[in-house]
Write a protein that holds these residues in place. Structure first.
Motif, PDB file in Angstrom:
ATOM      1  N   UNK A 107       3.048 -10.830 -10.794  1.00 45.68           N
ATOM      2  CA  UNK A 107       2.749  -9.642 -11.336  1.00 45.68           C
ATOM      3  C   UNK A 107       1.271  -9.427 -10.359  1.00 45.68           C
ATOM      4  N   UNK A 108       0.973  -8.032 -10.092  1.00 44.97           N
ATOM      5  CA  UNK A 108      -0.040  -7.855  -9.102  1.00 44.97           C
ATOM      6  C   UNK A 108      -1.099  -6.902  -9.959  1.00 44.97           C
ATOM      7  N   UNK A 109      -2.394  -6.761  -9.601  1.00 46.09           N
ATOM      8  CA  UNK A 109      -3.194  -5.803  -9.825  1.00 46.09           C
ATOM      9  C   UNK A 109      -2.861  -4.578  -9.220  1.00 46.09           C
ATOM     10  N   UNK A 110      -2.781  -3.244  -9.737  1.00 50.81           N
ATOM     11  CA  UNK A 110      -2.635  -2.240  -9.262  1.00 50.81           C
ATOM     12  C   UNK A 110      -4.126  -1.587  -9.022  1.00 50.81           C
ATOM     13  N   UNK A 111      -4.271  -1.185  -8.107  1.00 53.24           N
ATOM     14  CA  UNK A 111      -5.660  -0.565  -7.704  1.00 53.24           C
ATOM     15  C   UNK A 111      -5.609   0.634  -7.248  1.00 53.24           C
ATOM     16  N   UNK A 112      -6.513   1.714  -7.732  1.00 53.04           N
ATOM     17  CA  UNK A 112      -6.452   3.071  -7.366  1.00 53.04           C
ATOM     18  C   UNK A 112      -7.166   3.159  -6.097  1.00 53.04           C
ATOM     19  N   UNK A 113      -6.621   3.264  -4.894  1.00 52.01           N
ATOM     20  CA  UNK A 113      -7.449   3.559  -3.672  1.00 52.01           C
ATOM     21  C   UNK A 113      -8.843   4.224  -3.700  1.00 52.01           C
TER      22      UNK A 113
ATOM     23  N   UNK B  29       0.891  -1.235   0.102  1.00 57.36           N
ATOM     24  CA  UNK B  29      -0.081   0.034  -0.013  1.00 57.36           C
ATOM     25  C   UNK B  29       0.829   1.323  -0.035  1.00 57.36           C
ATOM     26  N   UNK B  30       0.834   2.008  -1.224  1.00 62.05           N
ATOM     27  CA  UNK B  30       1.637   3.001  -1.057  1.00 62.05           C
ATOM     28  C   UNK B  30       0.737   4.664  -0.522  1.00 62.05           C
ATOM     29  N   UNK B  31      -0.136   4.456  -0.202  1.00 63.91           N
ATOM     30  CA  UNK B  31      -1.201   5.246   0.173  1.00 63.91           C
ATOM     31  C   UNK B  31      -2.117   6.009  -0.912  1.00 63.91           C
ATOM     32  N   UNK B  32      -1.714   5.902  -2.126  1.00 60.70           N
ATOM     33  CA  UNK B  32      -2.323   6.247  -3.461  1.00 60.70           C
ATOM     34  C   UNK B  32      -2.942   4.873  -4.172  1.00 60.70           C
ATOM     35  N   UNK B  33      -2.083   3.980  -4.221  1.00 62.21           N
ATOM     36  CA  UNK B  33      -2.503   2.559  -4.770  1.00 62.21           C
ATOM     37  C   UNK B  33      -2.161   1.440  -3.831  1.00 62.21           C
ATOM     38  N   UNK B  34      -2.951   0.225  -4.121  1.00 63.75           N
ATOM     39  CA  UNK B  34      -2.704  -0.910  -3.404  1.00 63.75           C
ATOM     40  C   UNK B  34      -2.331  -1.919  -4.637  1.00 63.75           C
TER      41      UNK B  34
END
Length: 168
Positions: free
Chosen positions: A63-69, A6-11
């Protein structure tokens, strides 16, 4: 949704079967995939998602899904193609056009590097770049990859630049 990072903006999280529709906007889009042998047929996407999920379960990297939080939208994929052992992995990233130019690819790639650093088995990460994909060159250089030379790739039938990062 279990976050791997978790970057804060994306997961970043493992792909789920329900992500196939979202994956059409990046892997299934000709423009997005123009530097990577073209779009993946939509009927193949569920198998790809399953393979990446199983890779994460078996090897701890994938490889992962990039989700906009903010919107909870899967907007791309970022992570590692793992073939064989995890000492050497390939970093990849693909994003829906609607997310281009917002720093998501750089942010997701940095997060993936942190995931790799947390896995003591990873010694080298590499990425290959189509000669015309200037944005990808910029991302790799921004996150600390070093140019390692050119290499011929049979699948794309062209010479591509190879970048690397050594961890061990």
């Amino acid at each position: 949704m279990k976050a791997i990072y978790d970057t804060g903006r994306i997961i970043l999280r493992a792909f789920e079967d329900t992500d196939a529709e979202a994956a059409k906007k990046f892997w299934g889009d000709e423009e997005v995939m123009r530097y990577c042998l073209g779009a993946t047929p939509h009927d193949k996407l569920p198998l790809i998602l399953k393979a990446y999920r199983e890779c994460h379960e078996a090897k701890g990297l994938s490889v992962y899904a990039v989700v906009e939080k903010e919107t909870e939208t899967v907007m791309g994929a970022c992570g590692f193609n793992v073939s064989g052992e995890i000492q050497e992995v390939e970093l990849i990233y693909h994003f829906a056009k609607s997310s281009w130019g917002k720093g998501y690819a750089t942010e997701a790639a940095k997060a993936c590097l942190e995931i790799a650093r947390g896995n003591s088995g990873v010694k080298r990460i590499h990425a290959s770049v189509d000669p015309n994909n200037l944005d990808s060159y910029k991302i790799l250089e921004k996150i600390g990859f070093v140019y390692a030379g050119k290499e011929w790739f049979e699948d794309t039938a062209q010479e591509e630049s190879v970048y690397e990062m050594r961890l061990g």
